[in-house]
Design an enzyme around this catalytic site. Sequence first.
Site, short mmCIF file in Angstrom:
data_model
loop_
_atom_site.label_atom_id
_atom_site.label_comp_id
_atom_site.label_asym_id
_atom_site.label_seq_id
_atom_site.Cartn_x
_atom_site.Cartn_y
_atom_site.Cartn_z
N THR A 1 0.84 -1.21 0.00
CA THR A 1 0.00 0.00 0.00
C THR A 1 0.87 1.26 0.00
OG1 THR A 1 -1.76 -1.12 1.16
CG2 THR A 1 -1.61 1.25 1.53
N ARG B 1 -13.89 -7.83 -0.60
CA ARG B 1 -13.15 -7.46 0.62
C ARG B 1 -12.62 -6.01 0.54
NH1 ARG B 1 -7.71 -5.68 2.08
NH2 ARG B 1 -7.23 -6.51 4.12
N VAL B 2 -12.83 -5.28 1.60
CA VAL B 2 -12.27 -3.93 1.72
C VAL B 2 -11.41 -3.90 2.98
CG1 VAL B 2 -12.79 -1.48 2.03
CG2 VAL B 2 -14.26 -2.89 0.57
N GLY B 3 -10.20 -3.37 2.85
CA GLY B 3 -9.29 -3.31 4.00
C GLY B 3 -9.41 -2.00 4.75
N ASP B 4 -8.33 -1.66 5.45
CA ASP B 4 -8.35 -0.46 6.29
C ASP B 4 -8.09 0.83 5.52
OD1 ASP B 4 -5.77 -1.59 5.82
OD2 ASP B 4 -4.93 -0.16 7.26
N THR C 1 -0.18 0.97 6.80
CA THR C 1 -0.02 -0.14 5.86
C THR C 1 0.18 -1.41 6.67
OG1 THR C 1 1.33 -1.11 4.13
CG2 THR C 1 2.48 0.34 5.65
N GLY C 2 -0.42 -2.49 6.22
CA GLY C 2 -0.27 -3.73 6.97
C GLY C 2 -1.51 -4.60 6.79
N GLY D 1 -4.78 -5.41 6.96
CA GLY D 1 -5.88 -4.47 7.13
C GLY D 1 -6.92 -4.86 8.16
N1 ASP Z 1 -3.57 -2.42 4.56
C1 ASP Z 1 -3.80 -2.92 3.23
C2 ASP Z 1 -5.07 -3.75 3.22
O1 ASP Z 1 -5.26 -4.53 4.13
C3 ASP Z 1 -2.69 -3.74 2.69
C4 ASP Z 1 -1.35 -3.09 2.73
O2 ASP Z 1 -1.07 -2.23 3.54
O3 ASP Z 1 -0.54 -3.44 1.89
O4 ASP Z 1 -5.83 -3.66 2.29
#
Ligand code: ASP
Length: 344
Positions: free
Chosen positions: A212, A240-243, A262-263, A265
């Site tokens: 991200t 799916r939707v992340g953070d 980032t991480g 999510g």
């Molecule tokens: N945080 C992002 C998600 O879960 C992934 C990422 O940070 O690479 O969609």
Amino acid sequence: MRLACCVLLLAACVLPALAGARPAPSPAADDAPAPVALVIHGGAGVITREQLSEADEAAVRADLDRALDAGHGVLVAGGTALEAVVAAVRVLEDSPWFNAGKGAVFTAEGGHELDAAVMEGHTGRAGAVAGLRTVRNPVLLARAVMEHSPHVMLAGEGAERFADTRPELERVPNDWFDTPRRREQLEAARERAQRQAAGQAVATPAEARFGTVGAVALDRHGHIAAATSTGGMTYKRWGRVGDAPVIGAGTYASTGCGISTTGWGEFYLRSVAAHAICARVELRGDPIGAAAEDVINGLIPAMGGDGGAIGLDARGTIVMPFNTAGMYRGWVATDGRRGTAVFR
Ligand code: ASP
């Protein structure tokens, strides 16, 4: 009577904390322009020397530098923090090295669904998009949602229809986002899924879910903005939707603090990570470094998640904590010191 006591108590406890948490930027010397600062990330994860050749590292850093040039150029010219974070994130979305825009990861169905958000601290305005398929720069649509719609977040088909009303935004076929590296990761994820379906215990490698991009800026007016953009997780399913596009989880800005994460999510969503950091700064009066450490190296790993974050406060204090092997990152501090880094 009891109410009056509560109000007095609240005023005694909270107001000093708030006042302390929102320091005015130190007065600039006569005529010296107020300081500006910018911090960016290109994702955190298992980025080790063995996995990243010197040539690839140089290419990644060159793109981080181009993003810093774009964002910092805006700030130095007197542009807003919002314009700066959008300019920086747009460069990273166009780079195939990061999991956002071109180079985004594949969904289980073999396509791309992109998420992004922006937030402006001093106005509290925000815009976000999720599950985009044809908008080349999702961060631009997130900004358009904030500035040209009555809503904060638009998703899927509806977001695409809203994009139809913004002819200035470039549209591309979904396979325009493809890159060979991400296809290889999809094939590996499909194989893992088959083995899992056959009952084998197979761990999901961290590179499946990182990359991200994000930016946080402080402008000459002392205003803060944050932006984040992502393709999400390889092999994600069911919309799916992340953070990243969720205001408060992956992206947040206030008058005293801005964060982009980032991480993994799901953990950032459950801990409302970006807001958790800023709340520590604004309500508890924590220094931003301690607040970010507490969440990224305390709360998130304790829950079983991993990743990192970038951010800054109203003085331009930059933080870039992560609990993984590496995080692509770059910064220009208020004193002009500038750099990029990948590993610990
Ligand atoms: N945080 C992002 C998600 O879960 C992934 C990422 O940070 O690479 O969609």
